[in-house]
Design a protein around this motif. Structure first.
Motif, PDB file in Angstrom:
ATOM      1  N   UNK A 360       8.435  26.072  17.632  1.00 40.55           N
ATOM      2  CA  UNK A 360       8.166  24.861  18.003  1.00 40.55           C
ATOM      3  C   UNK A 360       8.767  23.883  16.672  1.00 40.55           C
ATOM      4  N   UNK A 361       9.560  22.931  16.607  1.00 39.10           N
ATOM      5  CA  UNK A 361      10.576  22.732  17.657  1.00 39.10           C
ATOM      6  C   UNK A 361      11.600  24.033  17.714  1.00 39.10           C
ATOM      7  N   UNK A 362      12.437  23.767  18.907  1.00 34.24           N
ATOM      8  CA  UNK A 362      13.409  24.870  19.238  1.00 34.24           C
ATOM      9  C   UNK A 362      14.460  24.720  17.859  1.00 34.24           C
ATOM     10  N   UNK A 363      14.823  25.852  17.679  1.00 34.86           N
ATOM     11  CA  UNK A 363      15.612  25.738  16.241  1.00 34.86           C
ATOM     12  C   UNK A 363      17.244  25.278  16.551  1.00 34.86           C
ATOM     13  N   UNK A 364      17.256  23.985  16.709  1.00 37.71           N
ATOM     14  CA  UNK A 364      18.796  23.371  17.044  1.00 37.71           C
ATOM     15  C   UNK A 364      18.789  22.064  16.292  1.00 37.71           C
ATOM     16  N   UNK A 365      20.051  21.317  16.002  1.00 37.02           N
ATOM     17  CA  UNK A 365      20.255  20.328  15.400  1.00 37.02           C
ATOM     18  C   UNK A 365      19.406  19.164  15.937  1.00 37.02           C
ATOM     19  N   UNK A 366      18.958  18.288  15.300  1.00 37.41           N
ATOM     20  CA  UNK A 366      17.931  17.143  15.682  1.00 37.41           C
ATOM     21  C   UNK A 366      18.753  16.518  17.003  1.00 37.41           C
ATOM     22  N   UNK A 367      19.971  16.226  17.088  1.00 35.28           N
ATOM     23  CA  UNK A 367      20.578  15.653  18.230  1.00 35.28           C
ATOM     24  C   UNK A 367      20.078  16.362  19.280  1.00 35.28           C
ATOM     25  N   UNK A 368      20.556  17.779  19.162  1.00 35.03           N
ATOM     26  CA  UNK A 368      20.102  18.408  20.607  1.00 35.03           C
ATOM     27  C   UNK A 368      18.753  18.700  21.105  1.00 35.03           C
ATOM     28  N   UNK A 369      17.960  18.530  20.045  1.00 39.24           N
ATOM     29  CA  UNK A 369      16.543  18.573  20.319  1.00 39.24           C
ATOM     30  C   UNK A 369      16.056  17.254  21.102  1.00 39.24           C
ATOM     31  N   UNK A 370      16.784  16.118  20.461  1.00 37.21           N
ATOM     32  CA  UNK A 370      16.225  14.762  21.281  1.00 37.21           C
ATOM     33  C   UNK A 370      16.910  14.718  22.499  1.00 37.21           C
ATOM     34  N   UNK A 371      18.183  15.473  22.789  1.00 36.18           N
ATOM     35  CA  UNK A 371      18.681  15.383  24.220  1.00 36.18           C
ATOM     36  C   UNK A 371      17.788  15.988  25.175  1.00 36.18           C
ATOM     37  N   UNK A 372      17.099  17.133  24.865  1.00 43.90           N
ATOM     38  CA  UNK A 372      16.151  17.978  25.455  1.00 43.90           C
ATOM     39  C   UNK A 372      15.119  17.048  25.890  1.00 43.90           C
ATOM     40  N   UNK A 373      14.676  16.332  24.824  1.00 38.72           N
ATOM     41  CA  UNK A 373      13.508  15.451  25.264  1.00 38.72           C
ATOM     42  C   UNK A 373      13.805  14.334  26.036  1.00 38.72           C
ATOM     43  N   UNK A 374      14.690  13.761  25.960  1.00 37.32           N
ATOM     44  CA  UNK A 374      15.545  12.693  26.616  1.00 37.32           C
ATOM     45  C   UNK A 374      15.480  13.203  28.138  1.00 37.32           C
ATOM     46  N   UNK A 375      16.371  14.308  28.107  1.00 35.43           N
ATOM     47  CA  UNK A 375      16.422  14.878  29.496  1.00 35.43           C
ATOM     48  C   UNK A 375      15.027  15.387  30.368  1.00 35.43           C
ATOM     49  N   UNK A 376      14.230  15.743  29.533  1.00 39.57           N
ATOM     50  CA  UNK A 376      12.762  16.106  30.249  1.00 39.57           C
ATOM     51  C   UNK A 376      11.889  14.736  30.451  1.00 39.57           C
ATOM     52  N   UNK A 377      12.249  13.768  29.720  1.00 38.02           N
ATOM     53  CA  UNK A 377      11.540  12.492  30.050  1.00 38.02           C
ATOM     54  C   UNK A 377      12.301  11.732  31.347  1.00 38.02           C
ATOM     55  N   UNK A 378      13.494  11.929  31.546  1.00 32.86           N
ATOM     56  CA  UNK A 378      14.297  11.335  32.532  1.00 32.86           C
ATOM     57  C   UNK A 378      13.810  12.164  33.826  1.00 32.86           C
ATOM     58  N   UNK A 379      13.547  13.478  33.702  1.00 37.18           N
ATOM     59  CA  UNK A 379      13.057  14.206  34.998  1.00 37.18           C
ATOM     60  C   UNK A 379      11.632  13.769  35.265  1.00 37.18           C
ATOM     61  N   UNK A 380      10.937  13.698  34.378  1.00 35.25           N
ATOM     62  CA  UNK A 380       9.560  13.167  34.470  1.00 35.25           C
ATOM     63  C   UNK A 380       9.373  11.951  35.280  1.00 35.25           C
ATOM     64  N   UNK A 381      10.279  11.064  34.925  1.00 33.26           N
ATOM     65  CA  UNK A 381      10.319   9.847  35.713  1.00 33.26           C
ATOM     66  C   UNK A 381      11.105   9.834  36.984  1.00 33.26           C
ATOM     67  N   UNK A 382      11.981  10.623  36.937  1.00 32.29           N
ATOM     68  CA  UNK A 382      12.458  10.791  38.350  1.00 32.29           C
ATOM     69  C   UNK A 382      11.654  11.430  39.230  1.00 32.29           C
ATOM     70  N   UNK A 383      10.796  12.593  39.056  1.00 27.29           N
ATOM     71  CA  UNK A 383      10.162  12.840  40.003  1.00 27.29           C
ATOM     72  C   UNK A 383       8.946  12.298  40.116  1.00 27.29           C
ATOM     73  N   UNK A 384       8.623  11.370  39.402  1.00 23.90           N
ATOM     74  CA  UNK A 384       7.473  10.457  39.541  1.00 23.90           C
ATOM     75  C   UNK A 384       6.211  11.014  39.236  1.00 23.90           C
TER      76      UNK A 384
END
Length: 902
Positions: A360-384
């Motif tokens: 933790x966090x996954x060993x990736x460039x910061x931009x990719x970690x942020x992309x994972x976070x944003x996609x997870x947040x988007x799914x959280x909102x999408x599924x309400x």
């Protein structure tokens, strides 16, 4: 103070983790804010106000159904209540033996809030949420619709595809259409190829999931996911009796097998419903063993509506917890990478300490970690979703993110993703649970369309939190020392975490975790922040300490969530580790709880360092600890005092390498085959093996005496060593004669805990608890059976009574023998003693000590807590007694030292 009903267990295949998770919630709720009320949900969905002592059993099967209700089982099969074939009313009568059965209509009078630690059916699918909403009871997590979506993997996938989320190719196979035949393989290869993943639509914890590498394995994987199988007479007859029994045990397991009751279909399509594994064993012997039928088909009653086929995702796997702030905005915590190869992250790897690695966090460039976070947040909102969720997924080499498993609840064991990621923002488990309850009250009050009291409950909670923040309590600092560098280091972390959490949620102590690492001649101490304490295992903690730095993403998320940490953490939390010397430790506290097992910890060296500095500690003093860790010297001392012990050989590496053939031959001649081989100074079942012949003993010694870290191939093959199984390197091997029943009427293995008390006259009184009977599924009680939630079975009190003989006089003999052994070895404080017991027709009980643990494992489900509960001690009470004895002993030693100086 709010009454929090903790719903645990349940009817699903994940019931053991749901039970263990509920116990974690019960232990970690802030007792100054909440009154926890455990509500047991049985296999039929009935509710029971559980008597607290059952909460600390290792497995639901340890107490329900009660031992008295179990039918005879010559093979000691462990069953759930559904294997009794009872009516609902009869099962309710059994519930009355473990607490008070209640109806749903009684809940509003009993609880203010429902904390749902259930998994799968009833916990995550919206059913229970709907019933609670009808009753006007606020509950944790997401609402009805989101929960239903989170559980149904097949419909969830369709929703995600419609929402524009990346997805592997999928195919759904319905149970009504499943005829036991393969789908169109050419079409399947064209659409998704191999490998592919087969998963049931409504299961979690990787239950029923398989990675299929080639087409010929697909049929078996589909059968497995539909929880059915076919067995032929040829297959049955080729197995030895021992293999047949082991096959039955696996079949019985509702996580990896079919579970009971199950339907048996013969060649003529005739069907029988069987409830108990002994019934099935008898039927298989008759139909397949005697050749009456060429094959039988078995189908679990806990079946699946559909199964999903998914294209295998090549990529790095992660899990990300998403939470809501006070305004309802989704915030993704730092995603965790699951370190593995192509193997499945299965139930055993998820929940047994030391078998998986998480980064933790996954060993990736910061931009990719942020992309994972944003996609997870988007799914959280999408599924309400509401309050929190755990979202699993993969990131591929080209940067594509595929989210494949959103969960509206999460495993709640101490090192689960749920707590692991919250710790990165400075919230310990107690803080995070307060956060969940607060945000859930907010979510329910916002979404409920009719008048309710949720706002009043929220105001009460916030008022109590403000009151506590304004109080300055005089708490006693306690160093909880955990970790180490032996094969028992992961269990030590589990024990230490449990002690820390019990103390942290109390109103009496201020614990701080101290990690011990290094080596015998250079031990290093570090005060840990909560985020390192909750890493998955000891190796993760050590690696983080030795290469410590705060990742920029962690810093960013801490800034985003600072308002949450400030609101719920109360006093400031340490966020960075600190190196400590023993002298610096003594400046911080005069009280320590040693949670280490084996070497270091139980060998006396650490006790000497603490005693030198006037720091009180738990367990025995240095000399006794150094003796009891040595299984040869301690048993030989008991033998010299007249106590019965098994025959032993202490074999050194140098002697064996000088005369290997002679050593093997002498072992067989003196001890006979089979024999028990083990390290002389390790516990926790580490490298304990039942050895049947010279070839197996040669393999064992090759492993134990090896020079390299990698196990010799001969050992892996002959001893069936599991992947990632700890196998230490030692200079000595202990060989013991196998203890057998002989001419005794009854024979069993027991483990017994004891607690010491100082008397007014200066003497020590030993409180010896009721024996627990330990049942091993294999030849040796395994690490999983000792420490993994839902594995193994401990019956407390042990089933000593046999024939006309009564329990009490037999137990009194055993306890007297073990107290004598403890006194001979100088054991003080507390301990656990393992022994074999032979009971004879004349009422005599012969106790043969196996080993004495001066610092027994203190994981949440360890059987010492089952025993102390009988004597009225809740786990925190027991821990407080242990610490009090250590403080009183240190005070006496200080007085004695002062008088000698005068």
């Amino acid at each position: 103070m709010l009454n929090i009903g903790i719903f645990l267990a349940g009817p699903s295949r994940e019931r053991e983790i749901a039970f263990a998770g509920g116990r974690t919630v019960y232990d970690n709720l802030n007792k100054q804010l909440f009154r926890p009320i455990p509500i047991f949900v049985d296999s039929f969905g009935q509710l029971c106000l559980l008597d607290w002592e059952y909460l600390y059993k290792g497995s639901i099967r340890d107490f329900y159904p009660p031992v008295e209700a179990l039918p005879p089982s010559p093979h000691h099969f462990q069953i759930y209540v559904e294997s009794l074939g009872l009516s609902k009313q009869a099962s309710k009568e059994l519930l009355a033996q473990i607490g008070r059965p209640i109806s749903f209509s009684e809940l509003p009078e009993l609880i203010d809030f429902a904390f749902l630690s259930l998994h799968g059916e009833w916990g995550e699918d919206g059913q229970l949420q709907g019933m609670l909403e009808a009753l006007g009871i606020p509950y944790s997590g997401s609402g009805i619709r989101a929960s239903s979506l989170g559980m149904d993997k097949s419909f969830q996938k369709k929703m995600m595809q419609a929402g524009g989320f990346e997805s592997p190719p999928i195919q759904q196979i319905w149970a009504k259409d499943w005829s036991g035949e393969l789908p169109n393989l050419e079409q399947l290869k064209k659409e998704m190829g191999f490998p592919l993943v087969v998963r049931p639509s409504n299961q979690g914890s990787s239950i029923g999931v398989r990675i299929v590498e080639q087409a010929e394995d697909l049929l078996d994987a589909l059968e497995n996911a539909f929880f059915g199988l076919e067995i032929s007479a040829e297959d049955w007859q080729q197995m030895s009796r021992e293999e047949q029994i082991q096959w039955m045990r696996k079949l019985l397991d509702i996580r990896s097998g079919l579970g009971f009751p199950l339907e048996v279909e013969g060649p003529k399509k005739d069907k029988q419903l069987l409830y108990h594994p002994e019934q099935l064993l008898a039927l298989l012997d008759k139909e397949l063993g005697q050749g009456h039928s060429p094959k039988l088909r078995l189908q679990s009653q806990y079946r699946e509506e559909s199964v999903l086929l998914e294209g295998f995702i090549e990529g790095r796997e992660f899990s990300c917890v998403v939470i809501q702030d006070e305004d309802g905005q989704a915030i993704a915590l730092p995603p965790t990478e699951i370190i593995k190869g192509k193997e499945l992250f299965d139930y055993r790897s998820k929940y047994l300490a030391g078998l998986s690695r998480k980064l933790t966090p996954i060993d990736l460039p910061e931009a990719q970690i942020q992309a994972i976070r944003q996609e997870c947040e988007r799914l959280f909102r999408f599924l309400e979703f509401d309050v929190y969720a755990r979202i699993d997924g993969f990131i591929q080499a080209d940067g594509r993110i595929i989210l494949n498993d959103p969960n509206t609840t999460s495993g709640m064991l101490p090192s689960s993703f749920f707590f692991h990621q919250a710790a990165e923002i400075g919230l310990n488990p107690s803080h995070f649970l307060s956060f969940i309850i607060h945000r859930s009250l907010l979510a329910r009050s916002r979404k409920c369309l009719r008048p309710n009291n949720y706002g009043q409950l929220l105001a009460r909670l916030e008022s109590e939190m403000q009151r506590l923040e304004g109080e300055v309590a005089e708490l006693q600092k306690v160093a909880v020392i955990l970790g180490g560098y032996s094969s028992e280091r992961h269990i030590s972390v589990e024990s230490g975490r449990n002690i820390y959490e019990k103390l942290a949620s109390s109103a009496d102590y201020l614990p701080f975790p101290v990690f011990l690492t290094g080596k015998a001649e250079d031990q290093q101490l570090y005060e840990l922040p909560i985020n390192l304490l909750l890493k998955d295992n000891a190796d993760d903690i050590r690696d983080k300490l030795l290469n410590y730095k705060v990742h920029p993403i962690i810093q960013k998320i801490r800034q985003e969530t600072a308002h949450i940490a400030n609101q719920f953490s109360g006093r400031s939390s340490r966020l960075d580790p600190r190196s400590l010397s023993f002298d610096e430790l003594s400046e911080e506290t005069r009280l320590a709880f040693i949670a280490l097992h084996g070497r270091p910890g139980e060998d006396g060296a650490l006790q000497r360092e603490l005693a030198k500095r006037g720091i009180a500690f738990n367990g025995s003093e240095a000399d006794s600890a150094a003796l009891t860790i040595d299984k040869y010297q301690s048993l030989q001392k008991l033998k010299a005092a007249g106590l019965p012990v098994t025959e032993q050989i202490l074999l050194s590496k140098s002697d064996y390498l000088a005369q290997p053939e002679q050593s093997l031959q002498q072992a067989g001649e003196k001890l006979g085959w089979p024999l028990i081989a083990k390290p002389v100074d390790d516990g926790c079942s580490s490298a304990v093996k039942k050895i049947k012949n010279e070839a197996e003993l040669e393999a064992f010694l090759a492993a134990l005496f090896r020079e390299e870290d990698i196990l010799p191939k001969i050992a892996q093959e002959r001893l069936a060593i599991l992947p990632k199984e700890e196998f230490p390197q030692k200079q000595y091997a202990l060989l013991e004669q196998l203890v057998e029943q002989k001419d005794a009427l009854h024979f069993l293995e027991v483990t017994v805990g004891l607690l010491c008390h100082h008397e007014a006259d200066g003497s020590i009184r030993y409180e010896v608890f009721e024996p627990s009977e330990t049942l091993a599924s294999g030849e040796i009680l395994s690490l999983e059976e000792k420490f993994l939630a839902g594995e193994g079975q401990n019956i407390t009190p042990a089933r000593l009574a046999v024939g006309e003989l009564e329990y009490a006089p037999l137990a009194a003999q055993i306890k007297a023998d073990l107290e004598q052994a403890a006194r001979i070895l100088g054991v003080t404080g507390y301990a656990r003693i393992d022994a074999f017991v032979r009971i004879y027709a004349d009422g005599r009980a012969e106790t043969l000590v196996i080993e004495v643990n001066s610092l027994p494992g203190m994981t949440p489900a360890t059987c010492i807590f089952h025993q102390t509960a009988i004597n009225g001690y809740q786990p925190f009470d027991f821990i407080r007694q242990i610490l009090t004895f250590g403080q009183e002993r240190q005070a006496q030693n200080s007085l004695l030292s002062s008088s000698q100086e005068d």
